[in-house]
Write an enzyme that holds these catalytic residues in place. Sequence first.
Site, short mmCIF file in Angstrom:
data_model
loop_
_atom_site.label_atom_id
_atom_site.label_comp_id
_atom_site.label_asym_id
_atom_site.label_seq_id
_atom_site.Cartn_x
_atom_site.Cartn_y
_atom_site.Cartn_z
N LYS A 192 8.10 19.67 -7.22
CA LYS A 192 8.05 18.20 -7.34
C LYS A 192 6.60 17.72 -7.29
O LYS A 192 6.18 16.93 -8.14
CB LYS A 192 8.83 17.56 -6.19
N ASN A 193 5.85 18.20 -6.32
CA ASN A 193 4.50 17.65 -6.12
C ASN A 193 3.49 18.16 -7.14
O ASN A 193 2.39 17.62 -7.23
CB ASN A 193 4.03 17.92 -4.69
N CYS A 235 5.64 4.44 4.03
CA CYS A 235 6.99 4.95 4.22
C CYS A 235 7.10 5.33 5.69
O CYS A 235 6.16 5.15 6.48
CB CYS A 235 7.24 6.16 3.33
N ARG A 294 5.57 7.46 -4.02
CA ARG A 294 4.18 7.52 -3.60
C ARG A 294 3.29 7.95 -4.74
O ARG A 294 2.21 7.41 -4.95
CB ARG A 294 4.08 8.52 -2.43
N ARG A 352 0.34 5.34 4.64
CA ARG A 352 0.00 5.82 3.28
C ARG A 352 -1.02 4.91 2.60
O ARG A 352 -0.82 4.41 1.52
CB ARG A 352 1.24 5.98 2.41
N PRO A 353 -2.16 4.62 3.27
CA PRO A 353 -3.17 3.76 2.64
C PRO A 353 -3.75 4.40 1.37
O PRO A 353 -3.57 5.60 1.16
CB PRO A 353 -4.25 3.64 3.72
N ILE A 354 -4.43 3.60 0.55
CA ILE A 354 -5.03 4.14 -0.68
C ILE A 354 -6.53 3.85 -0.73
O ILE A 354 -7.13 3.83 -1.81
CB ILE A 354 -4.32 3.59 -1.93
N ASP A 355 -7.14 3.63 0.43
CA ASP A 355 -8.57 3.30 0.48
C ASP A 355 -9.46 4.37 -0.16
O ASP A 355 -10.45 4.05 -0.84
CB ASP A 355 -9.00 3.04 1.93
N ILE A 361 -1.67 15.41 9.92
CA ILE A 361 -1.84 14.78 8.60
C ILE A 361 -1.25 13.37 8.56
O ILE A 361 -1.90 12.42 8.13
CB ILE A 361 -1.21 15.65 7.49
N ASP A 393 4.36 19.35 5.18
CA ASP A 393 5.72 19.22 4.65
C ASP A 393 6.67 20.26 5.24
O ASP A 393 7.89 20.13 5.11
CB ASP A 393 5.73 19.32 3.12
N ARG A 396 15.41 13.23 -3.26
CA ARG A 396 14.10 12.99 -3.86
C ARG A 396 13.33 14.29 -4.06
O ARG A 396 12.46 14.39 -4.92
CB ARG A 396 13.27 12.05 -2.97
#
Length: 421
Positions: free
Chosen positions: A22-23, A120, A96, A125-128, A331, A309, A402
């Site tokens: 998936k990833n 989530c 995500r 889950r920031p995107i800075d 993490i 994970d 998912r």
Amino acid sequence: MESIYIHGGIRLQGQVRIQGSKNAVLPVLAATILTKGKNTIRNCPKLTDVFCMQTLLKNIGCRIHFHGTDLKVDATDVDLLRVSGRLKGEAVCSMRSSITLLGALLGRFGEAYLEYPGGCVIGERPIDIHLMALEKFGVTFEEDAGGIHAFTKGLTGTNVKLPFPSVGATENIVLTGVSARGKTVIEGAAREPEIVSLCEFLRLAGAKIYGDGTERIEIEGGLPLHGTEYAVPGDRIVAGTYMCACLAAGGEVFLREAPTEQMARQLYCAEQMGARWQTEKDGLYVQMSERPCAVPYIRTEPYPGFPTDMQSLFLAVAAVAKGECLMEETIFENRFHILPYLEKMGAEIEIIDTNKVRVKGVDTLQGNLVEAKELRGGAALIVAGIAAKDITIVEGCKYIERGYENICRDLRELGVRIYGV
Ligand code: EPZ
């Protein structure tokens, strides 16, 4: 499927094919936007996140359809108007990895509008880091209540030093860098196999990228990218999930197409627990004859460290192991959602800190009604149910779908009495 029923306490026996990763496939699908042509993505897993990405690509003009397990994507006629209009409305699902579309859309069109991918339950889950990096290419962002409007007059190659080896940010920088004029160097890049998969796809499409899989990646940008064919590797977390089911309940399994070379740290822990394993030509053989021994300390780290994970999955095994395991999650800030449910099944758990727990293994867990709150935690509750006595019912299966094409079908092939309703 709403709930999964497991009749636990049975040793595993059998073999199963591991689905595509998936990833790995999600950023590769985003990368197809950069190719002016037809792509065939082989061994593409059929997951809700893949269907969501399929919808997003279709909405911006890609012709995309499954042909067996191959996903065909023709990105020849993607057009800007549909892009800026559509991505507002179509949302980016709750997915995500939609943030990875930002780099791909900027690379193709110089503009994109994405709703915030959102946090989530496992973390904010920031995107800075994504935004910091893209600004260095000459991207401007305007943020409004719903999301981010990104645009650029032209992408110029740059040097980016990441404060943390973010997988998604590394993927976004690669996708932007292949479209930028000149050279891009990433220092402190993520080293996950999914980064290597993305770069392999882009090289097949005509890109020049070096150093993926290490902390320093170099990209010669601005080359035209054509359609290509790419085979997605097996999913290292799905393979690890089924391995943990064997560690917890005992037995012997063969995981066909498991990417053993990507699972070193997981396999090291399995060996410490008393498992025997060996790589065969097309997969991974795992045998667990006795009750597992606890691994005294496990700390999640960026690849090649122990994967976050797999944290919940190894917690489920630790719950029935001989001895105590101290698990430290470094993490994500909130990734112990399964603790109350493991305790409901009889596990003995001591919370040391927000990111540290100690599990003292018990002889057997007792089946019970539990609920998945997120993807890997849900899979871990299934593993606990497989090891437990009697019946376990896991609710909230939409999260599990998912990341797992058909976890009940796969585990039944390994001899587990499990079915979904
Ligand atoms: C990817 O998420 C995976 N998702 C995750 O898998 C995986 O757990 C994670 O990498 C780590 O390996 C996909 O590939 C779709 P990160 P990603 O950016 O890219 C912080 C699963 O179960 N951070 O490496 O979001 C972030 O908050 C999923 O399949 C920032 O602070 O992971 C987190 O604490 C779960 N700012 C840490 O870094 C940023 O701009 C790791 O995030 C970006 C990230």
